[in-house]
Design a protein around this motif. Structure first.
Motif, PDB file in Angstrom:
ATOM      1  N   ILE A  56       0.855  -1.208  -0.007  1.00 53.37           N
ATOM      2  CA  ILE A  56      -0.010  -0.060  -0.124  1.00 53.37           C
ATOM      3  C   ILE A  56       0.788   1.382   0.163  1.00 53.37           C
ATOM      4  O   ILE A  56       0.634   2.195  -0.563  1.00 53.37           O
ATOM      5  CB  ILE A  56      -0.988   0.013   1.278  1.00 53.37           C
ATOM      6  N   PHE A  57       1.994   1.185   0.757  1.00 53.01           N
ATOM      7  CA  PHE A  57       2.811   2.453   0.731  1.00 53.01           C
ATOM      8  C   PHE A  57       3.397   2.541  -0.547  1.00 53.01           C
ATOM      9  O   PHE A  57       3.783   3.597  -1.018  1.00 53.01           O
ATOM     10  CB  PHE A  57       4.026   2.236   1.840  1.00 53.01           C
ATOM     11  N   ILE A  58       3.815   1.564  -1.281  1.00 56.29           N
ATOM     12  CA  ILE A  58       4.281   1.702  -2.632  1.00 56.29           C
ATOM     13  C   ILE A  58       3.431   2.363  -3.525  1.00 56.29           C
ATOM     14  O   ILE A  58       3.680   3.162  -4.452  1.00 56.29           O
ATOM     15  CB  ILE A  58       4.867   0.352  -3.245  1.00 56.29           C
ATOM     16  N   THR A  59       2.226   1.791  -3.670  1.00 61.87           N
ATOM     17  CA  THR A  59       1.102   2.376  -4.478  1.00 61.87           C
ATOM     18  C   THR A  59       0.628   3.845  -3.712  1.00 61.87           C
ATOM     19  O   THR A  59       0.518   4.578  -4.977  1.00 61.87           O
ATOM     20  CB  THR A  59      -0.282   1.438  -4.235  1.00 61.87           C
ATOM     21  N   CYS A  60       0.779   4.177  -2.959  1.00 57.21           N
ATOM     22  CA  CYS A  60       0.482   5.617  -2.453  1.00 57.21           C
ATOM     23  C   CYS A  60       1.604   6.279  -2.754  1.00 57.21           C
ATOM     24  O   CYS A  60       1.342   7.496  -3.591  1.00 57.21           O
ATOM     25  CB  CYS A  60       0.455   5.657  -0.650  1.00 57.21           C
ATOM     26  N   PHE A  61       2.879   5.837  -2.785  1.00 56.68           N
ATOM     27  CA  PHE A  61       4.077   6.753  -3.308  1.00 56.68           C
ATOM     28  C   PHE A  61       3.921   6.939  -4.802  1.00 56.68           C
ATOM     29  O   PHE A  61       3.933   8.122  -5.291  1.00 56.68           O
ATOM     30  CB  PHE A  61       5.260   5.988  -2.960  1.00 56.68           C
ATOM     31  N   ILE A  62       3.443   5.908  -5.639  1.00 54.29           N
ATOM     32  CA  ILE A  62       3.050   6.148  -6.973  1.00 54.29           C
ATOM     33  C   ILE A  62       2.333   6.923  -7.244  1.00 54.29           C
ATOM     34  O   ILE A  62       2.490   8.050  -8.352  1.00 54.29           O
ATOM     35  CB  ILE A  62       2.758   4.501  -7.582  1.00 54.29           C
ATOM     36  N   SER A  63       1.094   6.946  -6.622  1.00 53.12           N
ATOM     37  CA  SER A  63       0.095   7.889  -6.763  1.00 53.12           C
ATOM     38  C   SER A  63       0.451   9.626  -6.486  1.00 53.12           C
ATOM     39  O   SER A  63       0.229  10.257  -7.447  1.00 53.12           O
ATOM     40  CB  SER A  63      -0.916   7.503  -5.850  1.00 53.12           C
ATOM     41  N   LEU A  64       1.147   9.741  -5.541  1.00 54.92           N
ATOM     42  CA  LEU A  64       1.589  10.946  -5.014  1.00 54.92           C
ATOM     43  C   LEU A  64       2.589  11.343  -6.253  1.00 54.92           C
ATOM     44  O   LEU A  64       2.730  12.587  -6.321  1.00 54.92           O
ATOM     45  CB  LEU A  64       2.003  11.061  -3.859  1.00 54.92           C
ATOM     46  N   PHE A  65       3.575  10.569  -6.614  1.00 51.74           N
ATOM     47  CA  PHE A  65       4.436  10.981  -7.539  1.00 51.74           C
ATOM     48  C   PHE A  65       4.087  11.347  -8.770  1.00 51.74           C
ATOM     49  O   PHE A  65       4.304  12.469  -9.419  1.00 51.74           O
ATOM     50  CB  PHE A  65       5.270   9.714  -7.884  1.00 51.74           C
ATOM     51  N   LEU A  66       3.037  10.638  -9.323  1.00 50.71           N
ATOM     52  CA  LEU A  66       2.067  11.030 -10.499  1.00 50.71           C
ATOM     53  C   LEU A  66       1.484  12.493 -10.324  1.00 50.71           C
ATOM     54  O   LEU A  66       1.356  13.016 -11.159  1.00 50.71           O
ATOM     55  CB  LEU A  66       1.238  10.102 -10.969  1.00 50.71           C
ATOM     56  N   PHE A  67       1.055  12.590  -9.067  1.00 52.04           N
ATOM     57  CA  PHE A  67       0.512  13.829  -8.728  1.00 52.04           C
ATOM     58  C   PHE A  67       1.444  15.114  -9.049  1.00 52.04           C
ATOM     59  O   PHE A  67       1.083  16.073  -9.708  1.00 52.04           O
ATOM     60  CB  PHE A  67      -0.388  13.841  -7.409  1.00 52.04           C
ATOM     61  N   PHE A  68       2.480  14.977  -8.168  1.00 51.53           N
ATOM     62  CA  PHE A  68       3.412  15.959  -7.999  1.00 51.53           C
ATOM     63  C   PHE A  68       4.149  16.337  -9.422  1.00 51.53           C
ATOM     64  O   PHE A  68       4.598  17.388  -9.344  1.00 51.53           O
ATOM     65  CB  PHE A  68       4.311  15.647  -6.849  1.00 51.53           C
ATOM     66  N   MET A  69       4.229  15.267 -10.232  1.00 49.00           N
ATOM     67  CA  MET A  69       4.782  15.340 -11.535  1.00 49.00           C
ATOM     68  C   MET A  69       3.905  15.981 -12.460  1.00 49.00           C
ATOM     69  O   MET A  69       4.080  16.007 -13.602  1.00 49.00           O
ATOM     70  CB  MET A  69       5.585  13.962 -12.033  1.00 49.00           C
ATOM     71  N   LYS A  70       2.747  16.350 -12.115  1.00 50.04           N
ATOM     72  CA  LYS A  70       1.681  16.688 -12.853  1.00 50.04           C
ATOM     73  C   LYS A  70       1.208  15.685 -14.190  1.00 50.04           C
ATOM     74  O   LYS A  70       0.539  16.351 -14.990  1.00 50.04           O
ATOM     75  CB  LYS A  70       2.033  18.209 -13.393  1.00 50.04           C
ATOM     76  N   ILE A  71       1.302  14.773 -13.855  1.00 47.65           N
ATOM     77  CA  ILE A  71       0.868  13.518 -14.727  1.00 47.65           C
ATOM     78  C   ILE A  71      -0.653  13.291 -14.689  1.00 47.65           C
ATOM     79  O   ILE A  71      -1.241  13.013 -15.600  1.00 47.65           O
ATOM     80  CB  ILE A  71       1.822  12.313 -14.521  1.00 47.65           C
TER      81      ILE A  71
END
Length: 333
Positions: A56-71
């Motif tokens: 779950i931590f990995i998926t949360c990181f992926i989600s937040l990474f895509l958000f902060f990268m404006k993807i």
């Protein structure tokens, strides 16, 4: 039985989120916020395990990474977080090709979105009978850029290997990759790779040291990669030509993105209070204040009544479809 309750709950959230995204362009916080809190509490007190927490931590990181990268947008990020916190443990712990089912959700969503954009672009081309502009030139420039980065990456990789062997170090593959691409990113940001002389020197060193050889340049694998680069670039520029929509200023809503050309109209007008240049990414989404400034100029300039915006891609729909596919596939585990 409780799993089916969560499946039903997820389905309701996806339907409402997709509807609001398609109709209003937003996924309301009052929909996903409480769901994230409920899902977090449930996972913490009723299905806690270290492996589950890590996934779950990995998926949360992926989600937040895509958000902060404006993807993807904040609403898409929160919708995905709500899903992974509600989805039954059996899907979280199951994997396909070594990747957790819930990590496959954004992967499938982007694939669905990619084919959607391609299909829509072909439809618009047939509908508008529009000729493509300078596709060959754009693809050629992309391929030259790929070759430039390829030359630099294999040079840095060679230097990295020499350094590691000299110090007799052991480096994780992922860390190795991050270091290499971090150095390339730094060189791009500092504009070092814009110099033809720098690229020429690196290419000469690659050939002189035997890093680049005829066998490595023209084997089947490398030719396949080159073909993939060309086709990807071709589709990217083809899609970009049909990624715009003309609307009246009265139709503007918060969250929309102006085309670069439209933003220049307002930026260069002496009476305009809107002084932003759109880069056509999520960073350039309009807010209420921006729309007020644009409307203010419209009232002063009678000839400004239509503008060009980026077409909205219904990403919540793609997330919903990919989640449905994952859940459907998970039922046969």
């Amino acid at each position: 039985m409780i799993n089916y309750f969560f499946y039903f709950f997820i389905l309701i959230i996806l339907i409402i989120g997709t509807y609001t995204d398609l109709k209003y362009g937003i996924i309301p916080n009052k929909l996903v916020g409480p769901v994230i809190i409920i899902g977090f509490i449930y996972k913490l007190f009723f299905s806690f395990s270290i492996d589950l927490l890590i996934t779950i931590f990995i998926t949360c990181f992926i989600s937040l990474f895509l958000f902060f990268m404006k993807i993807w947008a904040g609403g898409d990020c929160k919708l995905y977080l709500a899903i992974i916190l509600l989805i039954p443990d059996i899907l979280v712990e199951s994997s396909f090709y070594g990747i957790s089912y819930i990590i496959w959700i954004p992967i499938l969503a982007f694939l669905i979105g990619y084919f959607y954009v391609i299909g829509d672009s072909f439809y618009q081309k047939i509908k508008q009978h529009k000729k493509s502009n300078n596709l060959k030139v754009k693809v050629k420039n992309d391929f030259i850029r790929y070759l430039k980065y390829y030359i630099v990456i294999i040079f840095l990789s060679y230097c990295m290997n020499v350094f590691i062997n000299y110090l007799n170090l052991q480096i994780n593959m992922w860390l190795y990759t991050i270091i290499i691409f971090g150095m390339v990113y730094f060189l791009i940001k500092t504009s070092v790779l814009e110099s033809k002389y720098v690229i020429g020197v690196i290419a000469f060193i690659d050939v002189f040291l035997g890093i680049i050889q005829i066998e490595t340049l023209f084997n089947k694998r490398q030719l396949f990669i080159w073909l993939a680069v060309i086709l990807t670039s071709l589709m990217k520029h083809f899609n970009n030509e049909y990624n715009y929509e003309e609307i009246t200023i009265e139709q503007l809503k918060p969250g929309m993105i102006l085309s670069t050309s439209s933003s220049y109209i307002f930026f260069n007008d002496t009476l305009s209070k809107y002084k932003k240049i759109s880069d056509e990414t999520l960073c350039s989404r309009l807010n209420e204040e921006d729309i007020e400034k644009i409307n203010d100029l419209k009232n002063k300039r009678d000839y400004i009544y239509k503008i060009t915006i980026m077409k909205k891609i219904p990403f919540a729909l793609f997330i919903s479809l990919s989640t449905f596919m994952i859940i459907l596939g998970g039922m046969f585990i």
